[in-house]
Every structure is written in structure tokens, then in C-alpha cells.
Design a protein around this motif. Structure first.
Motif, mmCIF file in Angstrom:
data_model
loop_
_atom_site.group_PDB
_atom_site.id
_atom_site.type_symbol
_atom_site.label_atom_id
_atom_site.label_comp_id
_atom_site.label_asym_id
_atom_site.label_seq_id
_atom_site.Cartn_x
_atom_site.Cartn_y
_atom_site.Cartn_z
ATOM 1 N N ILE A 117 0.850 -1.192 0.000
ATOM 2 C CA ILE A 117 0.000 0.000 0.000
ATOM 3 C C ILE A 117 0.885 1.241 0.000
ATOM 4 O O ILE A 117 1.492 1.583 1.016
ATOM 5 N N GLY A 118 0.940 1.890 -1.156
ATOM 6 C CA GLY A 118 1.811 3.041 -1.348
ATOM 7 C C GLY A 118 2.958 2.678 -2.266
ATOM 8 O O GLY A 118 4.029 2.260 -1.808
ATOM 9 N N THR A 119 2.773 2.820 -3.571
ATOM 10 C CA THR A 119 3.774 2.364 -4.544
ATOM 11 C C THR A 119 4.952 3.320 -4.671
ATOM 12 O O THR A 119 6.109 2.891 -4.672
ATOM 13 N N PHE A 120 4.679 4.626 -4.808
ATOM 14 C CA PHE A 120 5.683 5.656 -5.068
ATOM 15 C C PHE A 120 6.527 5.253 -6.284
ATOM 16 O O PHE A 120 5.976 5.074 -7.369
ATOM 17 N N THR A 121 7.833 5.070 -6.167
ATOM 18 C CA THR A 121 8.644 4.672 -7.322
ATOM 19 C C THR A 121 8.727 3.154 -7.488
ATOM 20 O O THR A 121 9.370 2.668 -8.428
ATOM 21 N N GLY A 122 8.101 2.414 -6.589
ATOM 22 C CA GLY A 122 8.070 0.956 -6.721
ATOM 23 C C GLY A 122 9.128 0.221 -5.935
ATOM 24 O O GLY A 122 9.290 -0.999 -6.090
ATOM 25 N N ALA A 123 9.860 0.907 -5.050
ATOM 26 C CA ALA A 123 10.959 0.268 -4.328
ATOM 27 C C ALA A 123 10.488 -0.859 -3.415
ATOM 28 O O ALA A 123 11.125 -1.917 -3.345
ATOM 29 N N SER A 124 9.395 -0.632 -2.702
ATOM 30 C CA SER A 124 8.916 -1.678 -1.799
ATOM 31 C C SER A 124 8.330 -2.847 -2.584
ATOM 32 O O SER A 124 8.583 -4.020 -2.257
ATOM 33 N N ALA A 125 7.570 -2.566 -3.647
ATOM 34 C CA ALA A 125 7.024 -3.643 -4.474
ATOM 35 C C ALA A 125 8.144 -4.483 -5.073
ATOM 36 O O ALA A 125 8.066 -5.717 -5.125
ATOM 37 N N LEU A 126 9.210 -3.828 -5.513
ATOM 38 C CA LEU A 126 10.368 -4.542 -6.054
ATOM 39 C C LEU A 126 11.007 -5.426 -4.993
ATOM 40 O O LEU A 126 11.364 -6.580 -5.261
ATOM 41 N N ALA A 127 11.132 -4.907 -3.783
ATOM 42 C CA ALA A 127 11.738 -5.695 -2.697
ATOM 43 C C ALA A 127 10.960 -6.976 -2.455
ATOM 44 O O ALA A 127 11.543 -8.065 -2.329
ATOM 45 N N TRP A 128 9.639 -6.878 -2.392
ATOM 46 C CA TRP A 128 8.826 -8.071 -2.117
ATOM 47 C C TRP A 128 8.879 -9.030 -3.312
ATOM 48 O O TRP A 128 8.951 -10.247 -3.121
ATOM 49 N N ALA A 129 8.846 -8.491 -4.529
ATOM 50 C CA ALA A 129 8.891 -9.353 -5.712
ATOM 51 C C ALA A 129 10.188 -10.154 -5.767
ATOM 52 O O ALA A 129 10.202 -11.313 -6.202
ATOM 53 N N LEU A 130 11.275 -9.552 -5.325
ATOM 54 C CA LEU A 130 12.559 -10.259 -5.315
ATOM 55 C C LEU A 130 12.605 -11.351 -4.255
ATOM 56 O O LEU A 130 13.392 -12.302 -4.367
ATOM 57 N N ALA A 131 11.775 -11.229 -3.220
ATOM 58 C CA ALA A 131 11.830 -12.164 -2.091
ATOM 59 C C ALA A 131 10.863 -13.342 -2.223
ATOM 60 O O ALA A 131 10.992 -14.314 -1.476
ATOM 61 N N ILE A 132 9.903 -13.259 -3.142
ATOM 62 C CA ILE A 132 8.900 -14.314 -3.265
ATOM 63 C C ILE A 132 9.217 -15.223 -4.447
ATOM 64 O O ILE A 132 9.974 -14.847 -5.345
ATOM 65 N N PRO A 133 8.641 -16.434 -4.463
ATOM 66 C CA PRO A 133 8.913 -17.356 -5.569
ATOM 67 C C PRO A 133 8.297 -16.882 -6.883
ATOM 68 O O PRO A 133 7.513 -15.922 -6.917
ATOM 69 N N ASP A 134 8.619 -17.579 -7.963
ATOM 70 C CA ASP A 134 8.186 -17.167 -9.297
ATOM 71 C C ASP A 134 6.674 -17.154 -9.463
ATOM 72 O O ASP A 134 6.141 -16.402 -10.291
#
Length: 225
Positions: free
Chosen positions: A71-88
Motif C-alpha cells: 500500500i503506497g507504490t511511489f517509485t516501486g521500491a517496496s514492491a520490487l523488494a517483495w517481488a525479489l523475495a517471493i517465488p516465481d
């Protein structure tokens, strides 16, 4: 004076420097996106602290999380962090009322790795509406993880809706939970008062187990019972 600060702001506390120095391990894409945000966006202070993102990634691995709310995308840094940590086969649903910072700074970096980018579902519009739509679609109890870092007046609403969408054992991270120490001021601003109210709401919630820590700009962690 209490020290509450994101590591990229810089400070003179050797203990904080020591802790963050041994905690932060950014993926090259994360580093590039952080650097681009700090250099090119006037509101870079909205960027999540890298130590908080690292903590969130480790929680995702600990609980074997796959499905995330951001909740709160901004430039996408947090979304990127979670995407890198979860499986495909995992998915990050990230939401914001404005995608200008994402389109200008975030997407050019995130799209460099299609394997990671395909795990992120960018939703433009009110986060309240997006969460309500997920609930109406029968998604309650299907998410493993939620990160809240958006408009402060809705923090408690976001927490309650995320709790409904999370499975038992799922975790919520509420960022800016100390608001640079302003939540302790006697004469609080509306934003500070809203964060304080959310902190107290989480602490009193019988449906979660929580703790509040002084890292980054403050982090409130709640596990759904």
C-alpha cells in the motif's frame, strides 16, 4: 534526543550505522532504484528505508510468503523488494493514487528484469477501493504479507482491511510508525495523531501479535493470530 531516521538520510549515531551496515543487503536493481529516487525525485523522503525493506524480505522468507499487499507504490521500491523475495509464482499487488513517480523512475529500472516485473500487479487508484475490491472478490485470508506506507489518515483503515485479507500467521509491516519521533509530541499534527492512533489500535488488537521497533522511521510489525 531520540534518534529516529532512515539510513539514507545520514546521522551521527555509530550504533545505527553499525546495525544498518550489517543489515542492508540490496539487490543491484534495488540499489539502482534507490539511487535514482534519491537523485531525481524532490519527495525522495517518501522512499522506504532500505533496512525496513530488508526486514520485510526476511519476514517473507521466514513465513514462506507468496502473495503480498503493498500500500503506497511511489517509485516501486517496496514492491520490487517483495517481488525479489517471493517465488516465481508469487504476486505483489501494489496500489497508489499516482503513478507519475513510478512511470518516470521506477518502471525503467524494474522492467530490466522481466522475471521479477511479472510478479508485480500495479493498481492505480484509491487503496481503500482496491482493498475493498479484493475483499469483494473473495480474497480474504489469501495473502501472506502486507506493507503499509501511504497516506497516514487511513493507516488504521488499511490495517483492518489487510488483517481481513491476510491468512492466519500472515504479517503486516506498518512503516513510519514513529514519524521521526513526532508521534510522541503532545501537540500532534493530524498525520502524527493518525499514526499514533493506528499504533495503539494495533497494540490493542486481540487478533494479532505485534511489536513496535525503532528502525528506519519506526516499524510496527503485526502477525495475524
Amino acid at each position: 534526543m531520540s534518534k529516529v531516521n532512515k539510513s539514507y538520510h545520514g546521522h551521527e549515531d555509530p550504533i545505527i550505522d553499525y546495525c544498518t551496515g550489517l543489515t542492508i543487503k540490496l539487490h543491484p536493481l534495488q540499489q539502482e532504484l534507490q539511487d535514482a529516487t534519491l537523485a531525481h525525485h524532490k519527495m525522495y523522503v517518501m522512499l522506504g528505508a532500505p533496512e525496513v525493506l530488508t526486514i520485510g524480505q526476511n519476514f517473507l522468507k521466514l513465513i514462506q510468503g507468496k502473495n503480498c499487499l503493498d500500500i503506497g507504490t511511489f517509485t516501486g521500491a517496496s514492491a520490487l523488494a517483495w517481488a525479489l523475495a517471493i517465488p516465481d509464482d508469487g504476486k505483489v499487488v501494489t496500489m497508489d493514487v499516482d503513478h507519475s513517480a513510478l512511470d518516470e523512475i521506477g518502471r525503467p529500472v524494474i522492467d530490466k528484469c522481466s522475471k521479477t516485473a511479472h510478479k508485480i500487479d500495479f493498481r492505480l487508484g484509491s487503496a481503500i477501493d482496491t482493498l475493498d475490491k479484493l475483499i469483494a472478490e473473495g480474497k480474504s485470508g489469501q495473502f501472506d504479507f502486507a506493507f503499509i506506507d501511504a497516506d497516514k489518515e487511513n493507516y488504521t483503515n488499511y490495517y483492518d482491511k489487510c488483517m481481513q485479507l491476510l491468512r492466519p500467521g500472515g504479517v503486516i509491516l506498518v512503516d513510519n510508525a514513529l514519524w521521526s519521533g513526532r508521534v510522541t509530541h503532545e501537540n500532534k499534527s493530524p498525520d502524527s495523531a493518525a499514526i499514533d492512533a493506528c499504533n495503539r489500535h494495533i497494540s490493542a488488537d486481540k487478533h494479532s501479535h505485534s511489536f513496535l521497533v525503532n528502525t528506519g522511521d519506526g516499524l510496527h510489525v503485526a502477525f495475524k493470530a
